[in-house]
Enzyme design. Structure first.
Site: not given
Ligand code: ADP
Ligand code: MG
Length: 396
Positions: A38, A200, A353, A376
């Site tokens: 950053r 999610k 992230g 975010g």
């Molecule tokens: P980002 O930060 O890139 O936006 P998210 O925070 O939405 O991504 O999701 C990341 C998390 O999702 C990771 O910690 C990963 O372990 C989890 N994840 C991915 N696939 C699964 C799964 N099948 N079941 C549970 N958790 C999962």
């Molecule tokens: Mg995340």
């Protein structure tokens, strides 16, 4: 889409005092910056201002202070030192933000000087966007510059406030981030393939909804895939699932069909009997997940399908890992898709992230066109929302 706000290029900064909100919210360990991404990202604007004879005052937050005074562990001093080390510039630091000492130090800033103020969040009023805070920052300088993309979605004193009192323009990082992340909706080179995963559906519904409007193909992986399976009538065993979101997931599938956006869901999965480092994966088809198994990663057929789709793309936007990539045995799908993106000539834009952490873990960061510095803020742009920090700037 062209950036619609004024930037430092559009305003005379020669001999002026500039107060610039940057995002120096960097990880620290024992008072040392462990990831300077950053800080590096802010350097082009700092350099430009210095070369154009401006006096520079930098402010940022770091971590989550309580808001009632100085906390040694969250001081910006290590970030200021890192900036000096990275640029070779003489960077001054003052251990205050809002008091007379800070005002005097700002008043003493001459063209070419760089002064870093202490953590803006050592005062609660900052987060509340108290006008007194905004007035104070405005009183320190002639021009306000926002380059803190990572906090541009927060209507806080140091982000939006000063713009009410002095001319406010964007720095280069902010301009590039907004341009890149809104550009994928304006005029992406096609085929435009979006890859969305992570945990999610509920946290990504806005992202999915907006991407369907623009993408030719939407690839879904990660934990969120299982709520989509439920919407399609498959059983998902003990996989991550959000029963309250099945209906919305179904609506997304329908909307995609209407809009001509092709949705790809896993055709096979790596499942395990529990969530843990010692869990052992096995491959099952998506319509045959046993009741006592949970999906941890996309399977080999899916990997191939997704990699082929990515390879055919001219533009790829990616947010959210394809599986539980933190565990070696469930990182294969995420890694394969990341490598397919890295190997392709497409424009590749990565946000989020954990997705960025995954790319870094695989050592593929250099092979992507753009890795967003904001979590975010980048998601809000991809949802199609306007960022308060950007809105507050002068129109171009
Ligand atoms: P980002 O930060 O890139 O936006 P998210 O925070 O939405 O991504 O999701 C990341 C998390 O999702 C990771 O910690 C990963 O372990 C989890 N994840 C991915 N696939 C699964 C799964 N099948 N079941 C549970 N958790 C999962
Ligand atoms: Mg995340």
């Amino acid at each position: 889409m062209a950036f619609t706000k004024k930037t430092v290029r559009d305003i005379d900064v020669d001999g002026k005092r500039i107060i610039m909100r940057v995002d120096f919210n960097v990880p620290l360990k024992d008072g040392v910056v462990t990831d300077d991404t950053r800080i590096r990202a802010a350097i082009p604007t700092i350099q430009y201002l210095k070369e154009h004879n401006a006096g520079i005052i930098l402010m940022s937050h770091l971590g989550r202070p309580k808001g009632d005074g100085f906390e040694a562990a969250l001081s910006l001093r290590p970030a200021a030192e890192k900036l000096a080390e990275l640029t070779g510039y003489d960077v001054k630091f003052i251990e205050s933000t809002y008091d007379d000492a800070a005002a005097e130090a700002c008043a003493a800033v001459k063209p070419g000087d760089i002064l870093v103020l202490e953590n803006v969040r050592f005062l609660k009023a900052e987060k509340k966007n108290d006008p007194e805070v905004a007035k104070k920052f405005a009183s320190y300088a002639d021009i306000f510059v926002l380059d803190a993309f990572g906090t541009a979605h927060r209507a806080q004193g140091s982000v939006v406030g000063a713009a009410e009192f002095i001319p406010a323009v964007a720095g280069f990082l902010l301009e590039k981030e907004v341009d890149t992340l809104t550009g994928i909706f304006a005029e992406p080179e096609r085929p435009f393939v979006a890859v969305v995963g992570g945990s999610k559906v509920s946290s990504k519904i806005g992202v999915l909804d907006h991407l369907i409007d623009s993408a030719d193909t939407l690839i879904i992986g990660g934990g969120m895939a299982y709520t989509f399976f439920l919407a399609k009538g498959y059983s998902v065993g003990t996989s991550l699932q959000e029963p309250d979101w099945i209906e919305r997931a179904g609506e997304m599938l329908k909307k995609a069909e209407e809009k001509g956006c092709k949705i790809l869901l896993p055709v096979d999965n790596i499942v395990a009997d529990h969530f843990g480092e010692d869990a052992v994966g096995e491959v099952v088809a998506s319509d045959a997940i046993p009741d006592d198994r949970m999906g941890m990663d996309i399977g080999p057929e899916t990997e191939k399908l997704y990699c082929d789709a990515v390879k055919a793309a001219k533009t790829v936007f990616w947010n959210g890992p394809m599986g539980v990539f933190e565990m070696e045995q469930f990182s294969h799908g995420t890694k394969a898709v990341a490598e397919a993106i890295a190997d392709s000539d497409c424009t590749s834009i990565i946000g989020g992230g954990d997705s960025v952490a995954a790319i870094n873990k695989f050592g593929l960061a250099d092979k992507m066109s753009w890795i967003s510095t904001g979590g975010g803020a980048s998601m809000e742009l991809v949802e199609g929302k306007a960022l308060p920090g950007v809105e507050a700037l002068l129109d171009a």
